[in-house]
Design a protein around this motif. Structure first.
Motif, PDB file in Angstrom:
ATOM      1  N   GLU A   1       0.770  -0.981   0.007  1.00 32.55           N
ATOM      2  CA  GLU A   1       0.109  -0.081   0.000  1.00 32.55           C
ATOM      3  C   GLU A   1       1.005   1.221  -0.131  1.00 32.55           C
ATOM      4  O   GLU A   1       0.625   2.169  -0.630  1.00 32.55           O
ATOM      5  CB  GLU A   1      -0.982  -0.055   1.335  1.00 32.55           C
ATOM      6  N   GLN A   2       1.819   1.177   0.773  1.00 31.16           N
ATOM      7  CA  GLN A   2       2.817   2.539   0.934  1.00 31.16           C
ATOM      8  C   GLN A   2       3.551   2.599  -0.392  1.00 31.16           C
ATOM      9  O   GLN A   2       3.727   3.835  -0.937  1.00 31.16           O
ATOM     10  CB  GLN A   2       3.796   2.298   1.826  1.00 31.16           C
ATOM     11  N   ALA A   3       4.086   1.419  -1.149  1.00 37.24           N
ATOM     12  CA  ALA A   3       4.550   1.799  -2.390  1.00 37.24           C
ATOM     13  C   ALA A   3       3.641   2.107  -3.267  1.00 37.24           C
ATOM     14  O   ALA A   3       4.088   2.995  -4.080  1.00 37.24           O
ATOM     15  CB  ALA A   3       5.342   0.173  -2.800  1.00 37.24           C
ATOM     16  N   SER A   4       2.308   1.623  -3.387  1.00 36.72           N
ATOM     17  CA  SER A   4       1.481   2.430  -4.166  1.00 36.72           C
ATOM     18  C   SER A   4       1.231   3.636  -4.100  1.00 36.72           C
ATOM     19  O   SER A   4       1.033   4.663  -5.074  1.00 36.72           O
ATOM     20  CB  SER A   4       0.157   1.624  -4.261  1.00 36.72           C
ATOM     21  N   GLU A   5       1.100   4.252  -2.978  1.00 33.61           N
ATOM     22  CA  GLU A   5       0.865   5.632  -2.737  1.00 33.61           C
ATOM     23  C   GLU A   5       2.238   6.416  -3.033  1.00 33.61           C
ATOM     24  O   GLU A   5       2.129   7.620  -3.426  1.00 33.61           O
ATOM     25  CB  GLU A   5       0.536   5.757  -1.217  1.00 33.61           C
ATOM     26  N   SER A   6       3.336   5.866  -2.622  1.00 34.36           N
ATOM     27  CA  SER A   6       4.661   6.712  -3.205  1.00 34.36           C
ATOM     28  C   SER A   6       4.519   6.765  -4.948  1.00 34.36           C
ATOM     29  O   SER A   6       4.812   7.922  -5.362  1.00 34.36           O
ATOM     30  CB  SER A   6       5.921   5.755  -2.749  1.00 34.36           C
ATOM     31  N   LEU A   7       4.128   5.834  -5.513  1.00 31.03           N
ATOM     32  CA  LEU A   7       4.387   5.714  -7.042  1.00 31.03           C
ATOM     33  C   LEU A   7       3.371   6.732  -7.655  1.00 31.03           C
ATOM     34  O   LEU A   7       3.483   7.445  -8.650  1.00 31.03           O
ATOM     35  CB  LEU A   7       3.899   4.183  -7.452  1.00 31.03           C
ATOM     36  N   GLU A   8       2.108   6.671  -6.928  1.00 34.19           N
ATOM     37  CA  GLU A   8       0.919   7.824  -7.000  1.00 34.19           C
ATOM     38  C   GLU A   8       1.450   8.903  -6.973  1.00 34.19           C
ATOM     39  O   GLU A   8       1.391   9.998  -8.069  1.00 34.19           O
ATOM     40  CB  GLU A   8      -0.290   7.256  -6.658  1.00 34.19           C
ATOM     41  N   ARG A   9       1.981   9.369  -5.852  1.00 28.88           N
ATOM     42  CA  ARG A   9       2.740  10.644  -5.805  1.00 28.88           C
ATOM     43  C   ARG A   9       3.616  10.990  -6.686  1.00 28.88           C
ATOM     44  O   ARG A   9       3.486  12.191  -7.245  1.00 28.88           O
ATOM     45  CB  ARG A   9       2.969  10.780  -4.328  1.00 28.88           C
ATOM     46  N   ALA A  10       4.279  10.159  -6.856  1.00 25.87           N
ATOM     47  CA  ALA A  10       5.590  10.380  -7.777  1.00 25.87           C
ATOM     48  C   ALA A  10       5.214  10.871  -9.436  1.00 25.87           C
ATOM     49  O   ALA A  10       5.341  11.442 -10.044  1.00 25.87           O
ATOM     50  CB  ALA A  10       6.421   9.336  -8.026  1.00 25.87           C
ATOM     51  N   GLY A  11       3.953   9.757  -9.884  1.00 23.45           N
ATOM     52  CA  GLY A  11       3.246  10.123 -10.909  1.00 23.45           C
ATOM     53  C   GLY A  11       2.929  11.546 -11.168  1.00 23.45           C
ATOM     54  O   GLY A  11       2.763  12.166 -12.008  1.00 23.45           O
TER      55      GLY A  11
END
Length: 92
Positions: free
Chosen positions: A73-83
């Protein structure tokens, strides 16, 4: 689970009834009683397996599953923020 408990309670009653009704007839009723005894033992084993407390490996496995899920979940959130940041940087 409730079905197993009902079976565990009903089966001995059926065996007792069959035994009292057919004391003179040993053949089929005896075989039926033996079969029911085996089924009762299976149900008792299943109930025991279902109600046993979790061992240390089971608890460790569940904690590992939870940690992996949180990390995902944390990785998904980080990728979304980076995107989102890349999109803002390239659109302006």
């Amino acid at each position: 689970m409730k079905k197993l408990r009902k079976t565990a309670l009903i089966a001995p009653s059926l065996i007792l009834t069959a035994g009292l009704a057919g004391c003179a007839q040993e053949g089929r009723l005896e075989q039926m009683g033996e079969t029911m005894d085996q089924k009762i033992e299976q149900v008792q084993e299943e109930i025991g397996d279902a109600t046993e407390p979790q061992g240390p490996l089971e608890r460790a496995g569940e904690k590992a599953d939870e940690a992996i899920e949180r990390a995902g979940e944390q990785a998904s959130e980080s990728l979304e923020r980076a995107g989102d940041e890349i999109e803002r940087a390239t659109s302006g």
